[in-house]
Each structure stands twice: as structure tokens, then as C-alpha cells.
Enzyme design. Structure first.
Site, PDB file in Angstrom:
ATOM      1  N   LYS A  71       0.684  -1.258  -0.069  1.00  0.00           N
ATOM      2  CA  LYS A  71       0.071  -0.132  -0.005  1.00  0.00           C
ATOM      3  C   LYS A  71       0.711   0.929   0.160  1.00  0.00           C
ATOM      4  O   LYS A  71       1.987   1.290   0.618  1.00  0.00           O
ATOM      5  CB  LYS A  71      -0.830   0.144   1.110  1.00  0.00           C
ATOM      6  CG  LYS A  71      -2.188   0.900   1.155  1.00  0.00           C
ATOM      7  CD  LYS A  71      -3.190   0.240   0.405  1.00  0.00           C
ATOM      8  CE  LYS A  71      -4.454   1.033   0.122  1.00  0.00           C
ATOM      9  NZ  LYS A  71      -5.662   0.228  -0.122  1.00  0.00           N
TER      10      LYS A  71
HETATM   11  P1  NAD Z   1     -13.451   7.740  -2.221  1.00  0.00           P
HETATM   12  O1  NAD Z   1     -12.489   8.790  -2.206  1.00  0.00           O
HETATM   13  O2  NAD Z   1     -14.116   7.819  -3.752  1.00  0.00           O
HETATM   14  O3  NAD Z   1     -14.933   8.218  -1.329  1.00  0.00           O
HETATM   15  C1  NAD Z   1     -14.767   8.104  -0.114  1.00  0.00           C
HETATM   16  C2  NAD Z   1     -16.256   8.582   0.551  1.00  0.00           C
HETATM   17  O4  NAD Z   1     -16.406   8.443   1.669  1.00  0.00           O
HETATM   18  C3  NAD Z   1     -16.546   9.932  -0.124  1.00  0.00           C
HETATM   19  O5  NAD Z   1     -17.964  10.066  -0.336  1.00  0.00           O
HETATM   20  C4  NAD Z   1     -16.500  10.826   1.405  1.00  0.00           C
HETATM   21  O6  NAD Z   1     -17.228  11.967   1.282  1.00  0.00           O
HETATM   22  C5  NAD Z   1     -16.974   9.840   2.155  1.00  0.00           C
HETATM   23  N1  NAD Z   1     -16.417  10.267   3.730  1.00  0.00           N
HETATM   24  C6  NAD Z   1     -15.309  10.323   4.221  1.00  0.00           C
HETATM   25  N2  NAD Z   1     -15.250  10.452   5.622  1.00  0.00           N
HETATM   26  C7  NAD Z   1     -16.645  10.471   5.779  1.00  0.00           C
HETATM   27  C8  NAD Z   1     -17.262  10.246   7.115  1.00  0.00           C
HETATM   28  N3  NAD Z   1     -16.858  10.314   8.013  1.00  0.00           N
HETATM   29  N4  NAD Z   1     -18.582   9.944   6.985  1.00  0.00           N
HETATM   30  C9  NAD Z   1     -19.470   9.825   5.968  1.00  0.00           C
HETATM   31  N5  NAD Z   1     -18.704   9.675   4.675  1.00  0.00           N
HETATM   32  C10 NAD Z   1     -17.481   9.947   4.805  1.00  0.00           C
HETATM   33  O7  NAD Z   1     -13.049   6.523  -1.949  1.00  0.00           O
HETATM   34  P2  NAD Z   1     -13.403   4.854  -2.290  1.00  0.00           P
HETATM   35  O8  NAD Z   1     -12.677   4.545  -3.415  1.00  0.00           O
HETATM   36  O9  NAD Z   1     -14.896   4.812  -2.384  1.00  0.00           O
HETATM   37  O10 NAD Z   1     -13.129   4.083  -1.039  1.00  0.00           O
HETATM   38  C11 NAD Z   1     -13.877   4.190   0.124  1.00  0.00           C
HETATM   39  C12 NAD Z   1     -13.207   2.902   1.114  1.00  0.00           C
HETATM   40  O11 NAD Z   1     -13.296   1.703   0.433  1.00  0.00           O
HETATM   41  C13 NAD Z   1     -11.579   3.020   1.614  1.00  0.00           C
HETATM   42  O12 NAD Z   1     -11.626   2.402   2.811  1.00  0.00           O
HETATM   43  C14 NAD Z   1     -10.988   2.289   0.700  1.00  0.00           C
HETATM   44  O13 NAD Z   1      -9.741   1.987   1.004  1.00  0.00           O
HETATM   45  C15 NAD Z   1     -11.880   1.279   0.488  1.00  0.00           C
HETATM   46  N6  NAD Z   1     -11.751   0.553  -0.770  1.00  0.00           N
HETATM   47  C16 NAD Z   1     -11.685   0.965  -2.118  1.00  0.00           C
HETATM   48  C17 NAD Z   1     -11.727   0.245  -3.160  1.00  0.00           C
HETATM   49  C18 NAD Z   1     -11.560   0.814  -4.667  1.00  0.00           C
HETATM   50  O14 NAD Z   1     -11.810   0.070  -5.340  1.00  0.00           O
HETATM   51  N7  NAD Z   1     -11.881   2.146  -4.646  1.00  0.00           N
HETATM   52  C19 NAD Z   1     -11.287  -1.177  -2.922  1.00  0.00           C
HETATM   53  C20 NAD Z   1     -11.413  -1.626  -1.914  1.00  0.00           C
HETATM   54  C21 NAD Z   1     -11.656  -0.729  -0.721  1.00  0.00           C
END
Ligand code: NAD
Length: 421
Positions: free
Chosen positions: A111
Site C-alpha cells: 500500500k
Molecule cells: P472515495 O474517496 O471515492 O470516497 C470516499 C467517500 O467517503 C466520500 O464520499 C467521502 O465524502 C466519504 N466520507 C469520508 N469520511 C466520511 C465520514 N466520516 N462519514 C461519511 N462519509 C465520509 O474512496 P473509495 O475509493 O470509495 O474508498 C472508500 C473505502 O473503500 C476506503 O476505505 C477504501 O480503502 C476502500 N476500498 C476501495 C476500493 C476501490 O476500488 N476504490 C477497493 C477496496 C476498498
């Protein structure tokens, strides 16, 4: 069985560690191997000087942690956020090792992250950070070494810059050095939706196991970025009723069901969740406590802790985010008999299609979206069922079962390879 001190509850690497210890002991894994597998292989800190748009020079701090390369090249996203810490990147790298092993794809875990606020940086500044970060990691990245992907605060464009910087240095276009790229640069069809699609498949499997019907499920989703918004769209299309959503700006609640296509349009225009007509406004964190059947935390780490776990009303939690639940909260959720599909299984759809992207890049032969989705479904269903039978056989939660299955696979590979000294 509390085995993490309360003051360490929010340290994500500690949380990974207590689950690891519990699973490894249950497996009866030799103490020496436990020590090796709990510890990262390599941690790199990078100082990134950038001339900002106003002419000032700033130095950003970035990390890349390779937790394990035992089963294949490192795999794991790059996160841009002001909250990035080495502890967090270390935990996320370990989770990638276990996640890749749970879905049985030939990658290790890694990561990366840079401490910066992408919302406050211009496109040129983001590009400069990305290119310098990649150039400093040239010896450690590569299709056979370590393959990044997008995560919080990074997207397809950032991956395109990583791919270009790496390719310019090695003097050949090397698409397989990153996944989550634009399709025009060797990205895979279905990658953008893959994590959300995987969450839908995990929800469907959980319902099947518990004898519940999609159309009777009220769903709340915290986080409306890539993962949360796609999960909402696909679950809505599949017949689930989405009653609550939130992003960092606030939340919405409608017990009759939110009109998800309208919400997606609204978010596209307003760039935030709050403000959709016909819904009640709720706080960003308050959505966690809404009346619902399924809760999907899809935002950040440590949102379900020992302080609030008892307020959760959902019967099923599907962890779309990485590390949304602390180890102390695990115990409370278990007592409440909430069915928790752990992050390293629930959100593994993303890395699974990243694996497909890497395979397609190396073959130079690209699949249709239907092929990608079908293979994703096969792998998610098989992994879900593997974890469930492990849980039943060893009488442990799905989380500990997922860790056990993963640790067993990585330890087996490590023993076959032996320790090189
Ligand atoms: P992103 O940046 O696209 O979206 C994150 C979202 O969370 C945004 O809408 C933001 O406003 C919201 N957010 C942040 N803090 C918040 C809070 N306290 N309360 C409510 N909403 C809040 O990120 P993403 O790619 O969607 O990733 C989200 C999670 O999923 C992370 O933990 C990431 O590690 C995990 N993840 C992502 C992927 C991927 O393919 N993108 C794969 C596996 C895991």
C-alpha cells in the site's frame, strides 16, 4: 476476549495485529512464522519536493509499504489524504496480503500514500507529486514487483501518470505496472464498478445464508465515493431498498427508499450528498445508527468502535471500506449477533478485477465486461463460501475465518519457498 488496550483501539495496525494473532493461534501456526507474517517486508519513506502554483516549494511525505511478496508481486492502492500515517499504510498493506489470499489471486500485499489534501491541490501539483513519488519508487514498482491501484483521493488519472512516469524511465509502455487505469491505457472493463459489485455479491450471499430476501432489505451506506455510490446503484437495481446514505458533508434518510438514480444525478451536480429533495437530513455519522437491515460502511477506517457499536441496529454489516470496525467493536457486534462480512472479503471485488486487468495487460487481450463480471462473481462466491465453511468448521466469526484462510495460504507458500538467509 479483549486483547487490545483501549488507548490503542484506533491504531489500525494494532487492530490488524490482534485479528492476525487470534487467527494464527487458532491455526496453531509456529511462533516464528507468525512473527514473519505479521511483520512487513519493506517500508519506504519518500520526501517529495514540489514547486507549487504560487512559486513556493513544499515537501510532501509519502510511503510505500510492501507487507508480503510471498505469493506474488505486491498489490495495493495509493492513498492521497491529509490523514495518511505510516501506521495506517502498514495496516492497509497487510490487509492487502490477506485480501489477495482470501480470493486466492497470485499477489502479495502492499500500500502507498502521500500526506496531502487532493481537494486543495491543482491538477498540475497533483501530477508533480505523483510523478516524483513514482520516480522515487522506480526500483520497487513493476508488473513483477509491486502494482499500485487507486484508493482514497486517487483515481484513473493518477494511475495514468504513474504508468507514464514508470514507462518513460524503463523506455517502454508498461501498462501492467498499475491497475485502475483508464480503459484507453489498458484498464479493464468493469474495474470502476468492481468493488461495489463485489459488495453486492457479498450481500446476496449473506442473504442466501440467512434465508432473507433482497426486496425486504433496508440498506444504509456510509460514504458515497467510488465504492459507496456504485454499491448504492447496483443494490438499488437489484431490488434492495436504500434508506440512508452519507458522505463527509452529511447524510440523507428516507424510510420509504431513496430514489438512487436521482441521488446520483444530484451528487454529480452538487458534488455532495446533502440537499436531495424528499429526504430527511441526518449527520454524516448518524446514518450508522439508522433503522435498517444492512449497513455498508464505505468511507474510512474506525467508524464502528467500542463507543458506538451498541447503537447499531443493522442485522448485517458488509464492510466495503477497509478497517471500518475496530477489534474491540468486533466483540460487541458478535454479542449482538450481527452478521459481519469482513473487509478483506467484502471489498475484495476491486482487487480481483485489478488482477484481471493485470492479466489482460500482460496478455494484450481484453475481455468483455460480461466476462469480467462473470469471473468476478465466480471468485467472490467461491471465496465467500470458503470463508463461511472455515468459520463453521472452526467455530469462529467470518472475520477470523477470513484471516485464518488467508494466513494458512500465505504460510503454506512461505514454507514451500523457505526462508532465504
Ligand atoms: P472515495 O474517496 O471515492 O470516497 C470516499 C467517500 O467517503 C466520500 O464520499 C467521502 O465524502 C466519504 N466520507 C469520508 N469520511 C466520511 C465520514 N466520516 N462519514 C461519511 N462519509 C465520509 O474512496 P473509495 O475509493 O470509495 O474508498 C472508500 C473505502 O473503500 C476506503 O476505505 C477504501 O480503502 C476502500 N476500498 C476501495 C476500493 C476501490 O476500488 N476504490 C477497493 C477496496 C476498498
Amino acid at each position: 476476549m479483549a486483547i487490545i488496550a483501549a488507548e490503542k483501539e484506533l491504531l489500525v495496525y494494532e487492530n490488524m495485529g490482534v485479528r492476525f494473532d487470534r487467527a494464527a493461534s487458532k491455526l496453531g501456526l509456529d511462533k516464528g512464522f507468525q512473527h514473519v507474517l505479521r511483520t512487513p517486508t519493506k517500508e519506504i519513506t519518500i520526501y517529495i519536493p514540489v514547486v507549487m502554483d504560487n512559486g513556493a516549494i513544499e515537501v510532501f511525505v509519502g510511503y510505500r509499504v510492501q507487507h508480503s511478496l510471498v505469493r506474488g508481486p505486491g498489490k495495493g492502492g495509493i492513498r492521497y489524504s491529509p490523514d495518511v500515517t505510516l501506521d495506517e499504510i502498514r495496516a492497509l498493506a497487510s490487509w492487502m496480503t490477506w485480501k489477495c489470499a482470501v480470493v486466492n489471486i497470485p499477489f502479495g500485499g502492499a500500500k502507498g500514500g502521500v500526506i496531502c489534501d487532493p481537494e486543495k491541490l491543482s491538477r498540475r501539483e497533483l501530477e508533480a507529486i505523483t510523478r516524483r513519488y513514482t520516480a522515487e519508487l522506480l526500483a520497487d514498482l513493476g508488473p513483477e514487483r509491486d502494482v499500485p491501484a487507486p484508493d482514497l483521493g486517487t483515481d484513473e488519472q493518477v494511475m495514468a501518470w504513474v504508468m507514464d512516469t514508470y514507462s518513460m524511465h524503463v523506455r517502454q509502455a508498461t501498462t501492467a505496472v498499475v491497475t485502475g487505469k483508464p480503459i484507453e491505457l489498458g484498464g479493464s472493463r468493469g474495474r470502476r464498478e468492481a468493488t461495489g459489485r463485489g459488495c453486492l455479491i457479498a450481500c446476496d450471499r449473506a442473504l442466501r445464508k440467512l434465508g432473507r430476501k433482497r426486496t425486504q432489505q433496508r440498506v444504509v451506506i456510509q460514504g458515497f465515493g467510488n465504492v459507496g455510490s456504485v454499491t448504492a446503484k447496483l443494490m438499488h437495481e437489484a431490488g434492495y431498498k436504500i434508506v440512508g446514505v452519507s458522505d463527509v458533508h452529511g447524510g440523507l434518510y428516507n424510510p420509504k427508499g431513496i430514489d438512487v438514480p436521482k441521488l446520483l444525478e444530484h451528487v454529480q451536480q452538487a458534488q455532495q450528498v446533502p440537499g436531495l429533495a424528499g429526504c430527511d437530513a441526518v449527520g454524516a455519522d448518524e446514518v450508522l445508527y439508522l433503522e435498517c437491515d444492512i449497513l455498508v460502511p464505505a468511507a474510512v477506517e474506525n467508524v464502528i468502535t467500542s463507543r458506538n457499536a451498541d447503537r447499531i441496529k443493522a442485522k448485517i454489516i458488509v464492510e466495503a471500506a477497509n478497517g471500518p470496525t475496530t477489534a474491540l467493536a468486533d466483540e460487541i457486534l458478535e454479542e449482538k449477533k450481527i452478521f459481519v462480512v469482513p473487509d478483506i472479503l467484502a471489498n475484495a471485488g476491486g482487487v480481483t478485477v485489478s488482477y484481471f486487468e493485470w492479466v489482460q495487460d500482460r496478455m494484450g487481450y481484453f475481455w468483455t465486461e460480461a466476462m469480467v463480471n462473470e469471473r468476478l462473481e465466480q471468485m467472490m462466491v467461491a471465496s465467500f463460501d470458503d470463508v463461511c465453511s472455515y468459520a463453521e468448521r472452526h467455530d469462529v466469526s467470518l472475520r477470523i475465518a477470513a484471516y485464518m484462510l488467508a494466513i494458512d495460504r500465505v504460510a503454506f507458500a512461505l514454507k514451500l519457498r523457505g526462508l532465504y538467509a
